[in-house]
Motif scaffolding. Structure first.
Motif, PDB file in Angstrom:
ATOM      1  N   GLU A   8      14.007  10.649  14.016  1.00 40.73           N
ATOM      2  CA  GLU A   8      14.334   9.221  13.974  1.00 40.73           C
ATOM      3  C   GLU A   8      14.337   8.685  15.407  1.00 40.73           C
ATOM      4  OE1 GLU A   8      15.045   7.192  11.417  1.00 40.73           O
ATOM      5  OE2 GLU A   8      15.635   8.491   9.765  1.00 40.73           O
ATOM      6  N   ARG A   9      13.797   7.489  15.580  1.00 39.63           N
ATOM      7  CA  ARG A   9      13.824   6.851  16.895  1.00 39.63           C
ATOM      8  C   ARG A   9      15.157   6.131  17.062  1.00 39.63           C
ATOM      9  NH1 ARG A   9       9.939   5.742  20.308  1.00 39.63           N
ATOM     10  NH2 ARG A   9      10.691   3.628  20.623  1.00 39.63           N
ATOM     11  N   VAL A  10      15.901   6.511  18.096  1.00 41.77           N
ATOM     12  CA  VAL A  10      17.199   5.894  18.375  1.00 41.77           C
ATOM     13  C   VAL A  10      17.066   4.976  19.583  1.00 41.77           C
ATOM     14  CG1 VAL A  10      19.608   6.297  19.002  1.00 41.77           C
ATOM     15  CG2 VAL A  10      18.433   7.911  17.494  1.00 41.77           C
ATOM     16  N   SER A  11      17.499   3.740  19.393  1.00 43.76           N
ATOM     17  CA  SER A  11      17.595   2.780  20.486  1.00 43.76           C
ATOM     18  C   SER A  11      19.069   2.637  20.835  1.00 43.76           C
ATOM     19  CB  SER A  11      17.038   1.415  20.067  1.00 43.76           C
ATOM     20  OG  SER A  11      15.669   1.497  19.760  1.00 43.76           O
ATOM     21  N   VAL A  12      19.386   2.775  22.096  1.00 41.67           N
ATOM     22  CA  VAL A  12      20.757   2.617  22.573  1.00 41.67           C
ATOM     23  C   VAL A  12      20.880   1.249  23.229  1.00 41.67           C
ATOM     24  CG1 VAL A  12      22.561   3.513  24.099  1.00 41.67           C
ATOM     25  CG2 VAL A  12      21.006   5.101  22.926  1.00 41.67           C
ATOM     26  N   VAL A  43      21.642  -4.808  28.443  1.00 45.58           N
ATOM     27  CA  VAL A  43      21.586  -6.268  28.494  1.00 45.58           C
ATOM     28  C   VAL A  43      22.722  -6.741  29.392  1.00 45.58           C
ATOM     29  CG1 VAL A  43      21.660  -8.412  27.186  1.00 45.58           C
ATOM     30  CG2 VAL A  43      20.581  -6.384  26.179  1.00 45.58           C
ATOM     31  N   ASP A  44      22.343  -7.211  30.566  1.00 39.59           N
ATOM     32  CA  ASP A  44      23.303  -7.738  31.531  1.00 39.59           C
ATOM     33  C   ASP A  44      23.600  -9.178  31.131  1.00 39.59           C
ATOM     34  OD1 ASP A  44      24.643  -8.816  33.720  1.00 39.59           O
ATOM     35  OD2 ASP A  44      23.431  -7.720  35.179  1.00 39.59           O
ATOM     36  N   SER A  81      17.377  -7.124  19.110  1.00 38.47           N
ATOM     37  CA  SER A  81      16.090  -7.809  18.936  1.00 38.47           C
ATOM     38  C   SER A  81      14.982  -7.161  19.761  1.00 38.47           C
ATOM     39  CB  SER A  81      16.217  -9.291  19.288  1.00 38.47           C
ATOM     40  OG  SER A  81      16.298  -9.481  20.686  1.00 38.47           O
ATOM     41  N   LEU A  82      15.341  -6.507  20.850  1.00 43.52           N
ATOM     42  CA  LEU A  82      14.353  -5.841  21.713  1.00 43.52           C
ATOM     43  C   LEU A  82      14.092  -4.394  21.303  1.00 43.52           C
ATOM     44  CD1 LEU A  82      15.756  -7.101  25.135  1.00 43.52           C
ATOM     45  CD2 LEU A  82      13.682  -7.920  23.980  1.00 43.52           C
ATOM     46  N   ALA A  83      14.983  -3.831  20.519  1.00 40.26           N
ATOM     47  CA  ALA A  83      14.927  -2.403  20.185  1.00 40.26           C
ATOM     48  C   ALA A  83      13.786  -2.078  19.221  1.00 40.26           C
ATOM     49  CB  ALA A  83      16.260  -1.969  19.578  1.00 40.26           C
ATOM     50  N   SER A  84      13.233  -0.891  19.394  1.00 38.82           N
ATOM     51  CA  SER A  84      12.149  -0.442  18.524  1.00 38.82           C
ATOM     52  C   SER A  84      12.578   0.673  17.571  1.00 38.82           C
ATOM     53  CB  SER A  84      10.972   0.040  19.374  1.00 38.82           C
ATOM     54  OG  SER A  84      11.360   1.174  20.144  1.00 38.82           O
TER      55      SER A  84
END
Length: 182
Positions: A8-12, A43-44, A81-84
């Motif tokens: 599984e692709r995990v986006s942090v 995300v700053d 929204s940016l995560a894949s």
């Protein structure tokens, strides 16, 4: 399924606001995972301190996004929204993860595909040391809805959630300041 836990692709997603003194340790704890995530998105949220400079050494391994200050809910939403990834893990910039967090959670999610959101216990860092490693898979307790509504028992930094669940329930409510993680 015969897939390995890391299939599984995990986006942090790490929202950050004026946490320069902590954010490097948060990112380092993700990079130290025994199962690496597919991506780390910081995300700053309009920091005016040295957050960006503290992240500079990690830039080749993280995606850094700056936005005007809108609150942690908006920063998390932008990260999502940016995560894949098909799985989204959240880490606040002033927290750290146990080195096996993703490995253990991914194994649990692979074994139990009906689980949409999985959280863990937390420890008081930096005042306490991480708990010892498990010698067998930890138990998974189902939290009743009532216990989540009355007092959120899950720390956002402990949660990993399937993207399709986030799509179904929607994003964090940016009008809430404090209980947005409920």
């Amino acid at each position: 399924s015969t897939a390995e836990p890391h299939a599984e692709r995990v986006s942090v997603i790490i929202p950050a606001f004026n946490v320069g003194h902590w954010v490097g340790e948060a990112v380092a704890s993700v990079l130290a995972q025994t199962v690496a995530p597919a991506e780390i998105i910081v995300v700053d949220d309009g920091s005016t301190d040295d957050t960006r400079q503290r992240l500079a050494p990690f830039m080749p391994r993280i995606r850094y996004e700056y936005q005007p200050n809108q609150g942690v809910a908006a920063a998390r939403n932008r990260g999502v929204s940016l995560a894949s990834g098909s799985l989204i893990a959240f880490l606040d910039a002033d927290d750290v993860w146990h080195p096996c967090k993703l490995e253990i959670q991914l194994a649990a999610l692979l074994a139990r595909p009906e689980i949409g959101l999985l959280g863990t216990d937390a420890f008081d860092w930096p005042d306490a040391s991480p708990p010892p490693l498990f010698t067998s898979p930890p138990a998974i307790d189902k939290l009743p809805w009532r216990s989540l509504v009355v007092k959120n028992r899950l720390t956002t930094s402990s949660v990993i959630v399937r993207r399709n669940v986030l799509t179904q329930v929607g994003t964090f409510d940016p009008s809430l300041r404090g209980p947005e993680d409920f």
